[in-house]
Design a protein around this motif. Sequence first.
Motif, PDB file in Angstrom:
ATOM      1  N   ARG A  35       0.722  -1.166  -0.126  1.00  0.00           N
ATOM      2  CA  ARG A  35       0.076  -0.101  -0.002  1.00  0.00           C
ATOM      3  C   ARG A  35       0.748   1.145  -0.134  1.00  0.00           C
ATOM      4  NH1 ARG A  35      -4.921  -1.063   4.296  1.00  0.00           N
ATOM      5  NH2 ARG A  35      -5.881  -2.965   3.295  1.00  0.00           N
ATOM      6  N   GLU A  36       1.673   1.425   0.945  1.00  0.00           N
ATOM      7  CA  GLU A  36       2.765   2.473   0.909  1.00  0.00           C
ATOM      8  C   GLU A  36       4.084   2.285   1.044  1.00  0.00           C
ATOM      9  OE1 GLU A  36       1.368   4.389   4.565  1.00  0.00           O
ATOM     10  OE2 GLU A  36      -0.465   4.984   3.902  1.00  0.00           O
ATOM     11  N   THR A  37       4.519   1.156   1.903  1.00  0.00           N
ATOM     12  CA  THR A  37       5.944   0.684   1.960  1.00  0.00           C
ATOM     13  C   THR A  37       6.373  -0.609   1.619  1.00  0.00           C
ATOM     14  OG1 THR A  37       6.316   2.479   3.657  1.00  0.00           O
ATOM     15  CG2 THR A  37       7.853   1.056   3.523  1.00  0.00           C
ATOM     16  N   PRO A  38       6.465  -1.033   0.336  1.00  0.00           N
ATOM     17  CA  PRO A  38       6.557  -2.483   0.060  1.00  0.00           C
ATOM     18  C   PRO A  38       7.923  -2.976   0.897  1.00  0.00           C
ATOM     19  CG  PRO A  38       6.393  -1.105  -1.994  1.00  0.00           C
ATOM     20  CD  PRO A  38       6.563  -0.225  -0.709  1.00  0.00           C
ATOM     21  N   LEU A  39       7.503  -4.174   1.450  1.00  0.00           N
ATOM     22  CA  LEU A  39       8.102  -4.835   2.409  1.00  0.00           C
ATOM     23  C   LEU A  39       8.773  -6.371   1.875  1.00  0.00           C
ATOM     24  CD1 LEU A  39       6.721  -3.731   5.819  1.00  0.00           C
ATOM     25  CD2 LEU A  39       8.984  -3.063   4.806  1.00  0.00           C
ATOM     26  N   THR A  40       9.931  -6.715   2.205  1.00  0.00           N
ATOM     27  CA  THR A  40      10.252  -8.311   2.132  1.00  0.00           C
ATOM     28  C   THR A  40      10.554  -8.565   3.715  1.00  0.00           C
ATOM     29  OG1 THR A  40      12.576  -7.560   2.079  1.00  0.00           O
ATOM     30  CG2 THR A  40      11.261  -7.777  -0.177  1.00  0.00           C
ATOM     31  N   TRP A  41      10.656  -9.869   3.774  1.00  0.00           N
ATOM     32  CA  TRP A  41      11.057 -10.400   5.071  1.00  0.00           C
ATOM     33  C   TRP A  41      12.455 -10.073   5.634  1.00  0.00           C
ATOM     34  CZ3 TRP A  41       7.462 -11.790   8.279  1.00  0.00           C
ATOM     35  CH2 TRP A  41       6.198 -12.432   7.774  1.00  0.00           C
ATOM     36  N   ASP A  42      13.181  -9.814   4.539  1.00  0.00           N
ATOM     37  CA  ASP A  42      14.770  -9.509   4.820  1.00  0.00           C
ATOM     38  C   ASP A  42      14.530  -8.108   5.582  1.00  0.00           C
ATOM     39  OD1 ASP A  42      16.663 -11.732   3.171  1.00  0.00           O
ATOM     40  OD2 ASP A  42      14.512 -11.293   2.389  1.00  0.00           O
ATOM     41  N   ALA A  43      13.893  -6.971   4.768  1.00  0.00           N
ATOM     42  CA  ALA A  43      13.799  -5.953   5.278  1.00  0.00           C
ATOM     43  C   ALA A  43      13.090  -5.612   6.755  1.00  0.00           C
ATOM     44  CB  ALA A  43      13.053  -4.977   4.186  1.00  0.00           C
ATOM     45  N   LEU A  44      12.190  -6.675   6.817  1.00  0.00           N
ATOM     46  CA  LEU A  44      11.557  -6.402   8.171  1.00  0.00           C
ATOM     47  C   LEU A  44      12.549  -7.048   9.151  1.00  0.00           C
ATOM     48  CD1 LEU A  44       7.823  -8.032   7.871  1.00  0.00           C
ATOM     49  CD2 LEU A  44       8.465  -5.727   9.092  1.00  0.00           C
ATOM     50  N   ALA A  45      13.236  -7.985   8.949  1.00  0.00           N
ATOM     51  CA  ALA A  45      14.147  -8.574  10.225  1.00  0.00           C
ATOM     52  C   ALA A  45      15.333  -7.586  10.178  1.00  0.00           C
ATOM     53  CB  ALA A  45      14.878  -9.856   9.343  1.00  0.00           C
ATOM     54  N   GLU A  46      15.722  -6.732   9.186  1.00  0.00           N
ATOM     55  CA  GLU A  46      16.679  -5.961   9.483  1.00  0.00           C
ATOM     56  C   GLU A  46      16.232  -4.771  10.183  1.00  0.00           C
ATOM     57  OE1 GLU A  46      20.527  -4.186   9.259  1.00  0.00           O
ATOM     58  OE2 GLU A  46      19.854  -5.990   8.484  1.00  0.00           O
ATOM     59  N   ALA A  47      14.861  -4.182   9.915  1.00  0.00           N
ATOM     60  CA  ALA A  47      14.483  -3.141  10.919  1.00  0.00           C
ATOM     61  C   ALA A  47      14.467  -3.544  12.288  1.00  0.00           C
ATOM     62  CB  ALA A  47      12.954  -3.063  10.476  1.00  0.00           C
ATOM     63  N   TRP A  48      14.197  -4.858  12.757  1.00  0.00           N
ATOM     64  CA  TRP A  48      14.233  -5.469  14.031  1.00  0.00           C
ATOM     65  C   TRP A  48      15.365  -5.742  14.565  1.00  0.00           C
ATOM     66  CZ3 TRP A  48      10.204  -4.437  17.362  1.00  0.00           C
ATOM     67  CH2 TRP A  48       9.012  -4.117  16.970  1.00  0.00           C
ATOM     68  N   LYS A  49      16.368  -5.773  13.800  1.00  0.00           N
ATOM     69  CA  LYS A  49      17.782  -6.172  14.226  1.00  0.00           C
ATOM     70  C   LYS A  49      18.415  -5.613  15.379  1.00  0.00           C
ATOM     71  CE  LYS A  49      22.384  -7.442  12.464  1.00  0.00           C
ATOM     72  NZ  LYS A  49      23.314  -7.454  11.051  1.00  0.00           N
ATOM     73  N   GLY A  50      19.049  -6.518  16.650  1.00  0.00           N
ATOM     74  CA  GLY A  50      19.352  -5.771  17.596  1.00  0.00           C
ATOM     75  C   GLY A  50      18.160  -5.198  18.741  1.00  0.00           C
ATOM     76  N   ARG A  51      17.084  -5.403  18.323  1.00  0.00           N
ATOM     77  CA  ARG A  51      15.923  -5.244  19.368  1.00  0.00           C
ATOM     78  C   ARG A  51      15.423  -6.434  20.106  1.00  0.00           C
ATOM     79  NH1 ARG A  51      13.587   0.176  18.140  1.00  0.00           N
ATOM     80  NH2 ARG A  51      14.981   0.976  16.261  1.00  0.00           N
ATOM     81  N   ALA A  52      15.496  -6.330  21.067  1.00  0.00           N
ATOM     82  CA  ALA A  52      15.166  -7.797  22.025  1.00  0.00           C
ATOM     83  C   ALA A  52      13.543  -7.755  22.229  1.00  0.00           C
ATOM     84  CB  ALA A  52      15.984  -7.576  23.335  1.00  0.00           C
TER      85      ALA A  52
END
Length: 275
Positions: free
Chosen positions: A258-275
Amino acid sequence: MSYIGFHTAEETGYVSGAERAHLDGLVQDTAAGHRRRVFGEDLPGRPSTLRRAVNWPAETLASDRFDQRTDTYIAVEPFRLRAVLPSGPTGENLFDVDLNTVIAHGAEAEQLAARISGQCEVHAFIEGKDRAWFADLVDAATALGVFRRDMSRYPQRAAYPHGWDKVAALARATDTGPIVMSYSVAEWFPNQDIAVWPESLPDPDTDPDGADAADEAWNALTDRERWERAVTGLRRKAETAWLLRISPDNLSQAAFGRETPLTWDALAEAWKGRA
């Protein structure tokens, strides 16, 4: 038995609905492999950030088999589930995340499989000048086993082109006019709705006379007139929904959303280092 239709102005080719199910499963399985790789295993004392990257239902989060439940839930409810970024929820559903992941990381045959899986119901199309290119991709995907030669035939339409080999031949038959997809349990092409795009037809509940008049006008057209009006509407729609046209320029563009096309890789990178 369901089928995918490949329509031209002159003829329609058919591929079995069993092949549609195969392509859907291929996309889900391929995307799941990437999801497991980038998020890692969910373990006691070391929960995966995948728990926070999707608006999972409570029963999935509470399960002691979280990884297995996620596979099942995505397969059953891909449109209901939404991706979540550290900044907050998004409007991006997991169906689009799966498609983008396969398109971003797959070979051309897998990319085409994703486009057909995701777009056959909404009349994705290939313009005349790209039909030979599309036919070559279909042949390559069939040779690789990504498309299944023996499982793609649709015997109920034996008098028409049916199976990937015949669909490729149909695509090569001419470079004049598009080849347009539809799926038998959705709306056929050509149809009135796409012909009037971006306008809408009269609502039969609130304007039954208007709806009847629209039906009569449509039925009075020749087959060629219905085709030409529907193709005109489809091209109008593709001016803004540009991925509707499958072409060499956009086959590898992971841009569903809809607005921000995402892949699973991009999602994982966004959450990287966040417990």
